[in-house]
Design an enzyme around this catalytic site. Sequence first.
Site, PDB file in Angstrom:
ATOM      1  N   THR A 226       0.771  -3.984   3.012  1.00  0.00           N
ATOM      2  CA  THR A 226       0.626  -5.409   2.724  1.00  0.00           C
ATOM      3  C   THR A 226       1.159  -6.315   3.828  1.00  0.00           C
ATOM      4  O   THR A 226       0.487  -7.242   4.272  1.00  0.00           O
ATOM      5  CB  THR A 226       1.327  -5.743   1.396  1.00  0.00           C
TER       6      THR A 226
ATOM      7  N   ASN B   4       6.249  -2.853   5.228  1.00  0.00           N
ATOM      8  CA  ASN B   4       6.898  -3.672   4.211  1.00  0.00           C
ATOM      9  C   ASN B   4       8.417  -3.537   4.340  1.00  0.00           C
ATOM     10  O   ASN B   4       9.161  -4.497   4.172  1.00  0.00           O
ATOM     11  CB  ASN B   4       6.467  -3.239   2.811  1.00  0.00           C
TER      12      ASN B   4
ATOM     13  N   ASP C  27       6.163 -12.448  -2.059  1.00  0.00           N
ATOM     14  CA  ASP C  27       6.773 -13.291  -1.032  1.00  0.00           C
ATOM     15  C   ASP C  27       6.207 -12.993   0.346  1.00  0.00           C
ATOM     16  O   ASP C  27       5.922 -13.899   1.127  1.00  0.00           O
ATOM     17  CB  ASP C  27       8.305 -13.145  -1.044  1.00  0.00           C
TER      18      ASP C  27
ATOM     19  N   ASP D 195      -3.878  -5.377  -5.975  1.00  0.00           N
ATOM     20  CA  ASP D 195      -3.043  -4.311  -5.422  1.00  0.00           C
ATOM     21  C   ASP D 195      -2.250  -3.626  -6.525  1.00  0.00           C
ATOM     22  O   ASP D 195      -2.183  -2.395  -6.590  1.00  0.00           O
ATOM     23  CB  ASP D 195      -2.101  -4.900  -4.374  1.00  0.00           C
TER      24      ASP D 195
ATOM     25  N   HIS E 281      -2.750   0.274  -7.609  1.00  0.00           N
ATOM     26  CA  HIS E 281      -1.627   1.216  -7.573  1.00  0.00           C
ATOM     27  C   HIS E 281      -1.461   1.906  -8.923  1.00  0.00           C
ATOM     28  O   HIS E 281      -1.211   3.117  -8.986  1.00  0.00           O
ATOM     29  CB  HIS E 281      -0.325   0.492  -7.220  1.00  0.00           C
TER      30      HIS E 281
ATOM     31  N   HIS F 190      -5.518  -4.588   3.150  1.00  0.00           N
ATOM     32  CA  HIS F 190      -5.747  -3.151   3.274  1.00  0.00           C
ATOM     33  C   HIS F 190      -6.715  -2.729   2.184  1.00  0.00           C
ATOM     34  O   HIS F 190      -6.985  -3.480   1.247  1.00  0.00           O
ATOM     35  CB  HIS F 190      -4.443  -2.349   3.159  1.00  0.00           C
TER      36      HIS F 190
ATOM     37  N   HIS G  38      -2.010   3.510  -0.473  1.00  0.00           N
ATOM     38  CA  HIS G  38      -2.703   3.202   0.773  1.00  0.00           C
ATOM     39  C   HIS G  38      -1.707   3.374   1.906  1.00  0.00           C
ATOM     40  O   HIS G  38      -0.552   3.734   1.669  1.00  0.00           O
ATOM     41  CB  HIS G  38      -3.228   1.764   0.731  1.00  0.00           C
TER      42      HIS G  38
END
Length: 560
Positions: free
Chosen positions: A93, A114, A176, A317, A321, A365, A500
């Site tokens: 991300t 991340n 964020d 996302d 997941h 992604h 991912h």
Amino acid sequence: MSRPSWLHPTLSLFTCAALLAPAVQSAHAAPKTAPAPIEAAAPKLVVVMVIDGLPAEQLQRYRGQFGQGGLRRLMEQGASFTNAHQAHGVTVTAIGHTAVLTGAYPYRHGIIGNNWIDGNGKLVYCTEDARHHYIGEETEEHDGTSPAKLRVDTLGDQLRYASGNRSKVVTVSGKDRGAILLAGKTGTAYMYMDKTGDFASSTYYMQQHPAWVERFKAAKPQDRYYAKSWKPLLPDAAYADDAPDPAPSLKSPNRFPFTFYSESGQPAADYYGRLKTSPAVDELTLEFARAAVEGENLGSNASGATDLLGISLSGHDYVNHAYGPESRMSHDHLQQIDRRIADFFNYLDKRIGMDNVLVVLTADHGFANTAEFSQGRHMDATRIDPKPLRARLEAALAERFRVAGLVKNAYLPEIYLDYAAIERNKLARRDVEDAAARFLLTQPGIADVFTRSQLEQGVAARSRVGTLMQRAWNRELSGDLMVVTAPYTSFGSGDSGATHGTPYNYDSNVPLLMMGGRWIRPGVQAQYTEVVDIAPTLAQILHLRPPAAAEGRVLTEALR
């Protein structure tokens, strides 16, 4: 990866003809000059939308079910780049969002994941900054509050610079990092608060929220979902080709309908957290974006300067997941997003006029299928637990060099060696790197390993995967080994869900749509394109200097 380019041999013939044309004109004929093209006025508002975790194939697979005003409108009225990629090897991300408006790769912009391990062996988060805190919200140690770790500027920063700060750059996201990394250094970011369901900024941007934000918070729109359910939008037959729903568990039914509730019997932190794995967080994000348009008067700048609104929709996302991109939940979630985007475009059309708005939509992604789904299709898919892998590597190196503790840290796909221990024991760095790489390549599910020595010398970039990993590696921040799984295999200790992060097409191939009738030529573009091309293209349209580290190209084939 080298960018495709072609030299047209006929160009010289046309050039010669143009040069000779005046000589064959009649001496009495006045030369004809083509009228100068009328340049379109700059957009009043640029809207950059990122759908977190959206593979390009989902956009194509479900396109026939979209409504008229959202994703279908973008695909039919705009330029649709079907072979667009997040062209770096660690497709997560933070890196993907950073690519959109910097036009840069991680080796330059410094957002290498991340999370990563710093020089002191401490785990750090991409947008954490202990000097700042959320406004009116609890701030924990690793919460994202500023772009301090971003080493380069963005398109929004250039827009603000060129306009003398008259242009406004506002971003909003369910995460964020989604908001902060789109906002750059000089924009303003707002993010969803997991514990309260509010949107808040941080003291990096301001000391207190403007009145329009306080009004939005006071209305508590996030509470309207309580005790309601997320149900499929389309008839059952529309989902016939999706993977079967997973078996229900004691903790979650894992199947429609998903009811939003709290253990306490009223809206609380667990309820607000549940909203994230649903269309609700995206609906709230777009509502907050509307409030920002009105509160900041975006697209109606009295100075005539162009404003930029960044919107990152995080729900897809979370859904992918939890259930995998092959699931009915993921399928329906994208349909729900489509309808909400359509509503947002209708709002912009009434308030600003879509002929004054330039829209870009992409993703940070793609996604792999769940390991179980891939195994059912006879793929060698598995999950690799990082802790046992590290233990086996440490044991192998200790046996080979008769020295313990040569692995200092691991946060896969990065492994950090203890170079101080290597030097104390008079070992050669390269010998230890090579031994570690050779061992890892014997482990099930590991396809490639690139060492610091290879990456420093640039020799990793001799293959497509190597080039993508080279771009993802930062000399100062990254580990000493970069590990790549085999296709459809991922790092993780769980036994369900999808993820991912690899350089493979299912993770890198993302949508790239651009719409704005005055500036963008509609049509399908099938050539290879990268997300880093967005920032230079917008700079060209807006007559801006591109961001300093941008390496993408201008997508001239889509410009009027």
